[in-house]
Design a protein around this motif. Structure first.
Motif, short mmCIF file in Angstrom:
data_model
loop_
_atom_site.label_atom_id
_atom_site.label_comp_id
_atom_site.label_asym_id
_atom_site.label_seq_id
_atom_site.Cartn_x
_atom_site.Cartn_y
_atom_site.Cartn_z
N VAL B 295 -0.18 21.31 17.83
CA VAL B 295 -0.62 19.95 18.14
C VAL B 295 -1.45 20.00 19.41
O VAL B 295 -0.96 20.41 20.46
CB VAL B 295 0.59 19.00 18.33
CG1 VAL B 295 0.11 17.61 18.70
CG2 VAL B 295 1.43 18.97 17.09
N PRO B 296 -2.70 19.57 19.35
CA PRO B 296 -3.52 19.59 20.56
C PRO B 296 -2.92 18.66 21.62
O PRO B 296 -2.37 17.61 21.28
CB PRO B 296 -4.89 19.09 20.09
CG PRO B 296 -4.83 19.03 18.62
CD PRO B 296 -3.41 19.03 18.20
N GLU B 297 -3.10 19.07 22.87
CA GLU B 297 -2.51 18.31 23.98
C GLU B 297 -3.01 16.86 23.99
O GLU B 297 -2.26 15.93 24.27
CB GLU B 297 -2.91 18.99 25.28
CG GLU B 297 -1.86 18.84 26.36
CD GLU B 297 -2.24 19.68 27.56
OE1 GLU B 297 -2.29 19.11 28.64
OE2 GLU B 297 -2.51 20.89 27.38
N VAL B 298 -4.28 16.71 23.61
CA VAL B 298 -4.86 15.36 23.68
C VAL B 298 -4.15 14.42 22.71
O VAL B 298 -3.96 13.23 23.01
CB VAL B 298 -6.39 15.41 23.43
CG1 VAL B 298 -6.72 15.85 22.02
CG2 VAL B 298 -7.04 14.08 23.74
N ALA B 299 -3.69 14.95 21.56
CA ALA B 299 -2.98 14.09 20.59
C ALA B 299 -1.66 13.62 21.20
O ALA B 299 -1.26 12.46 21.01
CB ALA B 299 -2.72 14.85 19.30
N VAL B 300 -1.01 14.51 21.94
CA VAL B 300 0.26 14.14 22.59
C VAL B 300 -0.02 13.11 23.68
O VAL B 300 0.68 12.09 23.78
CB VAL B 300 0.94 15.40 23.19
CG1 VAL B 300 2.23 15.02 23.90
CG2 VAL B 300 1.21 16.43 22.10
N LEU B 335 -7.46 11.81 15.02
CA LEU B 335 -8.53 12.29 15.90
C LEU B 335 -9.54 13.08 15.08
O LEU B 335 -10.75 12.98 15.28
CB LEU B 335 -7.95 13.17 17.02
CG LEU B 335 -7.06 12.44 18.02
CD1 LEU B 335 -6.51 13.41 19.05
CD2 LEU B 335 -7.83 11.32 18.71
N ASN B 336 -9.02 13.86 14.15
CA ASN B 336 -9.88 14.62 13.25
C ASN B 336 -10.77 13.68 12.44
O ASN B 336 -11.96 13.91 12.27
CB ASN B 336 -8.99 15.39 12.28
CG ASN B 336 -9.30 16.86 12.32
OD1 ASN B 336 -10.43 17.23 12.60
ND2 ASN B 336 -8.32 17.67 12.04
N ARG B 337 -10.12 12.62 11.92
CA ARG B 337 -10.88 11.67 11.11
C ARG B 337 -11.97 10.99 11.93
O ARG B 337 -13.10 10.84 11.49
CB ARG B 337 -9.94 10.60 10.52
CG ARG B 337 -9.04 11.10 9.43
CD ARG B 337 -8.41 9.95 8.68
NE ARG B 337 -7.39 9.26 9.45
CZ ARG B 337 -6.12 9.61 9.49
NH1 ARG B 337 -5.70 10.67 8.82
NH2 ARG B 337 -5.24 8.93 10.20
N LEU B 338 -11.59 10.62 13.17
CA LEU B 338 -12.56 9.90 14.01
C LEU B 338 -13.76 10.79 14.31
O LEU B 338 -14.90 10.36 14.21
CB LEU B 338 -11.89 9.48 15.34
CG LEU B 338 -10.87 8.35 15.26
CD1 LEU B 338 -10.26 8.10 16.62
CD2 LEU B 338 -11.50 7.07 14.73
#
Lengths: 138, 497
Positions: B295-300, B335-338
């Motif tokens: 999980v990328p840090e930004v998602a957290v 985030l991937n979708r965006l």
């Protein structure tokens, strides 16, 4: 609130199984007139064991029962540090202490004492130093 | 009446064949009689109308009509003239038609004739259609009495997706369900089968709504290429710079594109592999280790920010431990979708807006602030709807702690010990009482509001109140079992609410 203390404490001096332990303790309790039938109480304890394991940690167990054959509720501590008790089988042993709780059916005050004891045990406020001297179980 | 499953199995079998086959052969493979095969064919053909989806020819046998709809410019039956169309429905249909044709244009005269409306009505429609298209950065372009839609291919596909109801299409246990959905049946069948096979290849399950997202993407892709060919190539320069692709997912995406090429007889550029790859990766894929673990840090960080800001604005406490895993699990693919312009349609959006208006408004506000803070593209309201659900569940959960009854044979031994352990490990649970089984059985009425009974011994004949047998040790396995049971109860309560 005063933490209730165990009423009796025994020390195991040879290798026993769970059932042997119950038999030996009940024999002693019968001699002291604290129970009216050894067989009945042993059977009640074994029945409870058959429902689910009463071990409360890796080293301790808390067998218990409520029976008409018990004349006075008792909190009994058994020291088995030197002679671990084969609990479920030879390999699964209780290596430190057994807390045996025997309750009279309808004495709410005595039941509360047992409950308070268990809570004290669970919250860590019970001091093992408070234990009275151990009687050897023959 | 033939079973529903046979229809699907029959179509599966026929779609794998290029030539005629016999009813006997099909009957053998389906373990039914030839009579049932013919009856099933009749039912399918009646359902889909003319031209028939399954062809039967004397002396030749049976085969799937692969020409059906292929080559027809118009893919939607509902595009047929309908005098009773409401103005909004008419605008939707014209827009959808123009989207499929883009960048080609349509003669105004044709629209006037098709929809029995005057040019002034079309002029008015044009303004409203433009307003709607603006959210996708698309616009209407009128030139020489022709009307068309201009904009990026990815935006055109997003707009088509938004206008098309794919609800329920993926879970088509019966092709009968498709009656109301004006899609090309053969395409629907092919894509649904393709997704099932992809799931098998990856040993995963693509959960709702991501299955519908992938489904609609492939459906639109096929139909865009059919209508305008390579003019519908997506600008995919950005993707080529991607350094790390998951090999397993990429292989699967490539395999899917190869199958689509064969099925549709279309030449698709390799960029479509990456696009399908992005869809697979953007799905909250379950069971696929390595992808979901990282999980990328930004998602957290973003998830924590949502939890913090939404809780503050709603003026309620939110249990981070409960909400964060779910939020992170949603935000990561979001985030991937965006970043890839993938549009995740939320079929429940209107319901969510209605039922959780306050939460939805707060989440939308926080989304705007998070977009700015983390320099993200605008977060669409469909995503806000998904995020709102997590908070709605949390808010409802935090308003009422579950009531627990602890029991054992006597209620004095292991049960009392269990009470202390549960209080320590699960402070959010409210322990109503500690009782002996006998006391419980004699006073069931008194405990009828209890949500869960935790007992060290089995309780016989207890069907009303959920119960769980745990060991007095309350080890990790017991704790996990309690968490799972509590989550089940909360889910049921949430669903009921």
């Amino acid at each position: 609130m005063m933490t209730p203390k165990p009423n009796m404490s025994f020390k195991v001096n040879n290798l026993l199984t769970k059932k042997d332990l119950f038999k030996k303790i009940c024999k002693r309790l019968r001699q002291l007139d604290l129970i009216s039938s050894e067989t009945q109480v042993v059977n009640e304890l074994m029945y409870r064991e058959s429902l689910s394991d009463t071990r409360i940690s890796e080293e301790c167990a808390m067998p218990h029962c409520q029976s008409e054959a018990i004349t006075d509720s008792k909190i009994i501590v058994v020291d088995c540090w030197d002679n671990p008790i084969g609990w479920e089988n030879k390999n699964e042993k209780v290596t430190k202490i057994v807390f045996l709780l025997l309750a009279v059916n309808d004495n709410e005050a005595r039941l509360k004492e047992i409950r308070d004891f268990v809570r004290a045990l669970a919250t860590g406020s019970f001091e093992f130093n408070d234990l009275a001297s151990f009687e050897m179980l023959d | 009446m033939p079973k529903v499953g046979i229809k699907r199995e029959l179509l599966d079998l026929l779609s794998d064949l290029t030539d005629y086959t016999t009813a006997k052969l099909l009957a053998d493979q389906l373990s039914v009689s030839t009579k049932t095969v013919y009856r099933t064919i009749d039912q399918i053909n009646q359902k889909v109308g003319i031209p028939a989806l399954i062809l039967t020819a004397k002396g030749k046998g049976i085969k799937l009509n692969k020409e059906r709809e292929v080559g027809h410019r118009v893919q939607y039956k509902e595009l047929a003239v309908n005098e009773e169309l409401s103005p909004s429905r008419r605008r939707e249909q014209i827009t959808l038609r123009l989207l499929y044709l883009s960048p080609h244009k349509m003669k105004l005269q044709f629209i006037v004739e098709q929809y029995y409306v005057s040019e002034s009505v079309i002029n008015n429609d044009e303004r409203m259609m433009n307003d709607w298209l603006r959210q996708f950065d698309l616009r209407l372009d009128r030139e020489n009495r022709e009307l068309g839609i201009v904009g990026d291919e990815s935006k055109i596909r997003q707009a088509i997706s938004a206008l098309t109801d794919f609800t329920g299409i993926i879970d088509f246990s019966s092709i009968d369900n498709q009656g109301a959905v004006p899609l090309n049946e053969r395409d629907v069948h092919f894509i649904a089968k393709l997704l099932r096979e992809a799931e098998n290849r990856l040993q995963i399950e693509i959960p709702y709504p991501y299955d519908i997202n992938i489904f609609s993407h492939i459906y639109i892709l096929i139909n865009r290429y059919r209508n305008v060919g390579r003019k519908s190539v997506i600008d995919i320069d950005d993707y080529q710079t991607r350094s790390s692709l998951d090999e397993q997912l990429y292989k699967c995406a490539k395999w899917m594109v190869d199958k689509i090429k064969i099925y549709s007889n279309l030449e698709l550029p390799n960029a479509e592999i990456i696009y399908i790859y992005e869809y697979l990766e953007s799905s909250r894929i379950q069971n696929l280790t390595g992808i979901t673990q990282h999980v990328p840090e930004v998602a957290v960080d973003i998830s924590k920010e949502y939890a913090r800001q939404v809780a503050a604005k709603l003026n309620c406490s939110v249990n981070d431990e409960k909400i964060l895993p779910d939020l992170i699990n949603h935000i990561r693919p979001m985030l991937n979708r965006l970043s890839n312009g993938i549009y995740a349609k939320n079929e429940l959006l209107s319901q969510i807006k209605q039922e959780y208006e306050k939460i939805f408004n707060v989440v939308s506000e926080v989304s705007r602030s998070i977009s700015e803070q983390f320099k993200l593209p605008r977060i669409p309201e469909d995503e806000n709807g998904f995020i709102s659900i997590y908070f709605a569940r949390e808010v409802e959960r935090s308003t009422r702690p579950l009531k627990i009854l602890v029991a054992c044979t006597t209620g004095i031994g292991t049960a009392e010990l269990l009470r202390v352990k549960i209080e320590k490990i699960f402070p959010e649970l409210e322990i109503e009482d500690v009782v002996s089984i006998r006391a419980y059985e004699e006073n069931k009425k008194k405990y009828q509001d209890v949500d869960l009974i935790l007992s060290t011994v089995p309780i016989k004949n207890e069907k009303q109140v959920p119960n769980l047998v745990v060991s007095a040790l309350l080890g990790k396995r017991d704790q996990d079992a309690i968490r799972s049971k509590v989550a089940d109860i909360e889910r049921i309560e949430y669903d009921d609410s």
